[in-house]
Scaffold this motif. Structure first.
Motif, PDB file in Angstrom:
ATOM      1  N   GLY A   1       4.268  -2.773 -20.118  1.00 11.12           N
ATOM      2  CA  GLY A   1       4.828  -4.100 -19.924  1.00 11.12           C
ATOM      3  C   GLY A   1       4.132  -5.233 -20.647  1.00 11.12           C
ATOM      4  O   GLY A   1       3.791  -6.241 -20.025  1.00 11.12           O
ATOM      5  N   HIS A   2       3.925  -5.089 -21.949  1.00 12.84           N
ATOM      6  CA  HIS A   2       3.463  -6.220 -22.764  1.00 12.84           C
ATOM      7  C   HIS A   2       4.691  -7.036 -23.153  1.00 12.84           C
ATOM      8  O   HIS A   2       5.123  -7.030 -24.305  1.00 12.84           O
TER       9      HIS A   2
ATOM     10  N   ASP B   1      14.221 -14.250 -20.834  1.00 12.57           N
ATOM     11  CA  ASP B   1      13.930 -13.204 -19.841  1.00 12.57           C
ATOM     12  C   ASP B   1      13.249 -12.031 -20.538  1.00 12.57           C
ATOM     13  O   ASP B   1      13.835 -10.964 -20.702  1.00 12.57           O
ATOM     14  N   PRO B   2      11.988 -12.220 -20.971  1.00 13.68           N
ATOM     15  CA  PRO B   2      11.313 -11.129 -21.686  1.00 13.68           C
ATOM     16  C   PRO B   2      11.116  -9.880 -20.843  1.00 13.68           C
ATOM     17  O   PRO B   2      11.161  -8.769 -21.368  1.00 13.68           O
ATOM     18  N   LEU B   3      10.930 -10.045 -19.532  1.00 13.12           N
ATOM     19  CA  LEU B   3      10.805  -8.866 -18.678  1.00 13.12           C
ATOM     20  C   LEU B   3      12.102  -8.073 -18.691  1.00 13.12           C
ATOM     21  O   LEU B   3      12.100  -6.843 -18.835  1.00 13.12           O
ATOM     22  N   GLY B   4      13.227  -8.767 -18.544  1.00 12.33           N
ATOM     23  CA  GLY B   4      14.515  -8.079 -18.559  1.00 12.33           C
ATOM     24  C   GLY B   4      14.747  -7.348 -19.867  1.00 12.33           C
ATOM     25  O   GLY B   4      15.211  -6.196 -19.885  1.00 12.33           O
ATOM     26  N   ALA B   5      14.410  -7.992 -20.986  1.00 15.08           N
ATOM     27  CA  ALA B   5      14.594  -7.355 -22.286  1.00 15.08           C
ATOM     28  C   ALA B   5      13.689  -6.140 -22.434  1.00 15.08           C
ATOM     29  O   ALA B   5      14.083  -5.110 -23.007  1.00 15.08           O
ATOM     30  N   SER B   6      12.475  -6.248 -21.901  1.00 15.46           N
ATOM     31  CA  SER B   6      11.544  -5.131 -21.982  1.00 15.46           C
ATOM     32  C   SER B   6      12.019  -3.953 -21.136  1.00 15.46           C
ATOM     33  O   SER B   6      11.958  -2.789 -21.570  1.00 15.46           O
TER      34      SER B   6
ATOM     35  N   ARG C   1      12.745   4.206 -29.138  1.00 14.58           N
ATOM     36  CA  ARG C   1      11.463   3.925 -28.487  1.00 14.58           C
ATOM     37  C   ARG C   1      11.619   2.701 -27.596  1.00 14.58           C
ATOM     38  O   ARG C   1      12.529   1.891 -27.789  1.00 14.58           O
ATOM     39  N   PRO C   2      10.726   2.515 -26.623  1.00 15.92           N
ATOM     40  CA  PRO C   2      10.724   1.272 -25.847  1.00 15.92           C
ATOM     41  C   PRO C   2      10.100   0.138 -26.657  1.00 15.92           C
ATOM     42  O   PRO C   2       9.591   0.363 -27.765  1.00 15.92           O
ATOM     43  N   VAL C   3      10.108  -1.046 -26.106  1.00 14.65           N
ATOM     44  CA  VAL C   3       9.547  -2.194 -26.818  1.00 14.65           C
ATOM     45  C   VAL C   3       8.072  -1.970 -27.125  1.00 14.65           C
ATOM     46  O   VAL C   3       7.608  -2.226 -28.248  1.00 14.65           O
ATOM     47  N   VAL C   4       7.320  -1.502 -26.159  1.00 14.19           N
ATOM     48  CA  VAL C   4       5.901  -1.195 -26.356  1.00 14.19           C
ATOM     49  C   VAL C   4       5.644   0.225 -25.880  1.00 14.19           C
ATOM     50  O   VAL C   4       5.917   0.560 -24.726  1.00 14.19           O
TER      51      VAL C   4
END
Length: 307
Positions: free
Chosen positions: A120-121, A262-267, A281-284
């Motif tokens: 969760g970065h 909403d960066p958390l939602g996008a992540s 792949r995921p964001v991080v």
């Protein structure tokens, strides 16, 4: 994998609530379960969103398809390994673990089972929206300041692992070179750990990064300056100012994009897309989170040596 994924959250604190609400609102996933050692806390988060509360971890795993770990950082690796052993893809809030050895165990266990691990970065999302991660030059200098007053959260880790790690991830993402030295100075606060820290990191390419993080400041401050050979970018995130003297087209209004709002939602969406096979792949990734953790721990070691 079921068409609609059953999401589960470990940890019923503030961040657990944030993640539970994401699973309750996003496409193709429902909030199925929240686990916490305190059943009443789990119920307070889960029940208003249509989920169930659990205080038995094995029963929790049976009720979910994907897991978010939003517990205190000292439990991240242990709980991620338990989720992976149960066959569940896992999204781990930062830091991925509090030791590189434990983080590597998480990555290796997931790789063996072919499971997605995301970390969760979420700040990475904002820099993507800005266009900064697409600049075709290597940075020369980065200065990142992230200050806030005491909040009582994340007291089990230092400000380096709590706050600075976001900016460490950015520096590592911008540079193709590896860090070679880390120096630091700081102050120990009420948590008994480094609640304020300033670090200077040099990279093989000559890139220098300066990080200043505090959770014992009188007021919030959040600024960043990145210097490239062709110009520089300077942002005050709280004042909303944006200066770009590079020739590259960056989005000064990035904060108005859906992802940056909403960066958390996008992540979390990126994690779910990777689980479904809709994204490579995921964001991080776990490996990227391990690099940020490794650098953070090197800075903590430098702080301890300066003591």
């Amino acid at each position: 994998m079921a068409e609609s994924l059953r999401g589960g959250v470990i940890g019923a604190g503030v961040f657990g609530g944030y993640h539970a609400r994401q699973y309750a609102r996003l496409r193709g996933v429902t909030l199925s379960a929240v686990y916490d050692p305190h059943p009443e806390r789990a119920a307070q988060v889960a029940m208003p969103l249509g989920g169930r509360a659990f205080h038995d971890l094995d029963a929790f795993f049976e009720a979910v398809d994907v897991v978010t770990i939003a517990s205190p950082a000292t439990f991240h690796a242990e709980q991620a390994l338990a989720a992976i052993a149960a066959g569940k893809p896992v999204y781990v809030e930062k830091p991925i673990a509090i030791s590189v050895a434990d983080a590597e165990r998480v990555r290796e266990a997931a790789d063996k089972q072919g499971l997605v691990v995301a970390c969760g970065h979420q700040e990475r999302v904002r820099f993507q929206a800005m266009g900064l991660l697409d600049v075709p030059e290597q940075p020369v200098l980065l200065e990142a300041l992230r200050h806030g007053p005491p909040s009582g959260r994340s007291q089990d880790v230092s400000a380096v692992l709590d706050l600075m790690v976001h900016d460490l991830d950015l520096a590592l993402t911008l540079s193709t070179a590896d860090p070679v030295t880390a120096e630091g100075e700081g102050r120990i606060g009420a948590s008994g750990s480094w609640d304020a820290a300033r670090a200077e990191v040099s990279f093989e390419s000559g890139f220098a990064a300066i990080f200043d993080s505090s959770r014992m400041a009188p007021e919030r401050k959040r600024t960043m300056r990145v210097v490239f050979p062709s110009g520089e970018v300077e942002i005050d995130f709280l004042a909303g100012t944006f200066r770009n003297t590079t020739p590259f087209r960056l989005n000064a209004d990035f904060e108005q994009t859906p992802a940056a709002k909403d960066p958390l939602g996008a992540s979390v969406e990126g994690f779910l897309a990777a689980v479904r096979g809709e994204a490579p792949r995921p964001v991080v990734t776990a490996q990227e989170a391990i690099r940020a953790l490794d650098l953070a721990l090197a800075i903590e070691q430098a702080l301890d040596e300066q003591g």
